[in-house]
Design a protein around this motif. Structure first.
Motif, short mmCIF file in Angstrom:
data_model
loop_
_atom_site.label_atom_id
_atom_site.label_comp_id
_atom_site.label_asym_id
_atom_site.label_seq_id
_atom_site.Cartn_x
_atom_site.Cartn_y
_atom_site.Cartn_z
N ILE A 192 13.51 -84.60 -141.26
CA ILE A 192 14.57 -83.98 -140.48
C ILE A 192 14.50 -84.56 -139.08
O ILE A 192 13.42 -84.59 -138.48
N VAL A 193 15.62 -85.02 -138.56
CA VAL A 193 15.66 -85.57 -137.20
C VAL A 193 16.55 -84.66 -136.35
O VAL A 193 17.69 -84.37 -136.72
N GLU A 194 15.99 -84.24 -135.21
CA GLU A 194 16.70 -83.30 -134.34
C GLU A 194 16.69 -83.83 -132.90
O GLU A 194 15.73 -84.47 -132.48
N ARG A 195 17.77 -83.54 -132.19
CA ARG A 195 17.93 -83.99 -130.80
C ARG A 195 17.92 -82.78 -129.86
O ARG A 195 18.66 -81.82 -130.07
N LEU A 196 17.08 -82.86 -128.84
CA LEU A 196 17.04 -81.83 -127.81
C LEU A 196 18.32 -81.91 -126.99
O LEU A 196 18.62 -82.96 -126.41
N GLU A 197 19.07 -80.84 -126.95
CA GLU A 197 20.35 -80.81 -126.23
C GLU A 197 20.22 -80.15 -124.86
O GLU A 197 20.91 -80.54 -123.92
N SER A 198 19.38 -79.14 -124.76
CA SER A 198 19.14 -78.49 -123.47
C SER A 198 17.76 -77.85 -123.50
O SER A 198 17.26 -77.47 -124.57
N PHE A 199 17.13 -77.78 -122.33
CA PHE A 199 15.79 -77.21 -122.22
C PHE A 199 15.70 -76.51 -120.88
O PHE A 199 16.06 -77.09 -119.85
N ASP A 200 15.24 -75.25 -120.89
CA ASP A 200 15.07 -74.49 -119.66
C ASP A 200 13.73 -73.78 -119.72
O ASP A 200 13.61 -72.72 -120.35
N ASN A 201 12.72 -74.38 -119.11
CA ASN A 201 11.37 -73.81 -119.14
C ASN A 201 11.34 -72.44 -118.47
O ASN A 201 10.67 -71.52 -118.96
N GLY A 202 12.05 -72.29 -117.37
CA GLY A 202 12.07 -71.03 -116.64
C GLY A 202 12.64 -69.89 -117.47
O GLY A 202 12.14 -68.76 -117.44
N SER A 203 13.70 -70.18 -118.22
CA SER A 203 14.33 -69.16 -119.08
C SER A 203 13.71 -69.12 -120.47
O SER A 203 14.14 -68.33 -121.31
N LYS A 204 12.74 -70.00 -120.74
CA LYS A 204 12.05 -70.05 -122.03
C LYS A 204 13.04 -70.23 -123.19
O LYS A 204 13.06 -69.45 -124.13
N THR A 205 13.83 -71.27 -123.10
CA THR A 205 14.81 -71.53 -124.15
C THR A 205 15.09 -73.02 -124.27
O THR A 205 15.00 -73.75 -123.29
N TYR A 206 15.38 -73.45 -125.49
CA TYR A 206 15.91 -74.79 -125.70
C TYR A 206 16.87 -74.79 -126.87
O TYR A 206 16.81 -73.93 -127.74
N SER A 207 17.78 -75.75 -126.85
CA SER A 207 18.77 -75.92 -127.91
C SER A 207 18.65 -77.34 -128.46
O SER A 207 18.32 -78.27 -127.72
#
Length: 136
Positions: free
Chosen positions: A56-71
């Motif tokens: 499975i190949v996935e691409r990181l679209e958004s990352f917010d360490n402060g809000s503890k979330t990624y898409s």
């Protein structure tokens, strides 16, 4: 467009949960059926290999360490969907953490309900596996 979501409460601080799952390449650390994760493109692309050899190949679209979330989106997988975008989020909840894994996608060759059932199961199974990393 169909959606699926799962949520679990974990009795440890959100920062502790995020430390385990917040890295885009960290799936093998908490999800036992993912045996390998290789990052490329400066950490924005992950190639996962499951126990049965599925890639499975996935691409990181958004990352917010402060809000503890990624898409992330899926660029290659054997799933019957297109236009897939999922989000993993950790939030403080009382003395512990609440983790939500959700996604939206367009079913391809299956009904909305079948696609929703597939990903609800993946998300819930993944969060149950995550919870087992935090005894108590």
């Amino acid at each position: 467009m169909a959606t699926a979501s799962a949520t679990i409460d974990i009795p440890v601080p959100a920062d502790q949960v995020w430390q385990l799952i917040g890295g885009f390449g960290s799936l093998p650390d908490w999800l036992s059926f993912v045996v390998k994760s290789e990052l490329s493109e400066g950490g924005r692309l992950r190639t996962l290999r499951t126990e049965d050899g599925t890639v499975i190949v996935e691409r990181l679209e958004s990352f917010d360490n402060g809000s503890k979330t990624y898409s992330y989106s899926i660029t290659q997988a054997p799933f019957p969907v297109t236009d897939y975008l999922a989000t993993l989020r950790v939030e403080a909840h009382g003395d512990g953490a609440r983790v939500t894994w959700s996604g939206r996608f367009t079913p391809n060759g299956v009904s909305d309900e079948e696609a929703q059932e597939l990903f609800s199961g993946i998300y819930q199974g993944g969060l149950t596996a995550l919870r087992s990393n935090f005894p108590g």
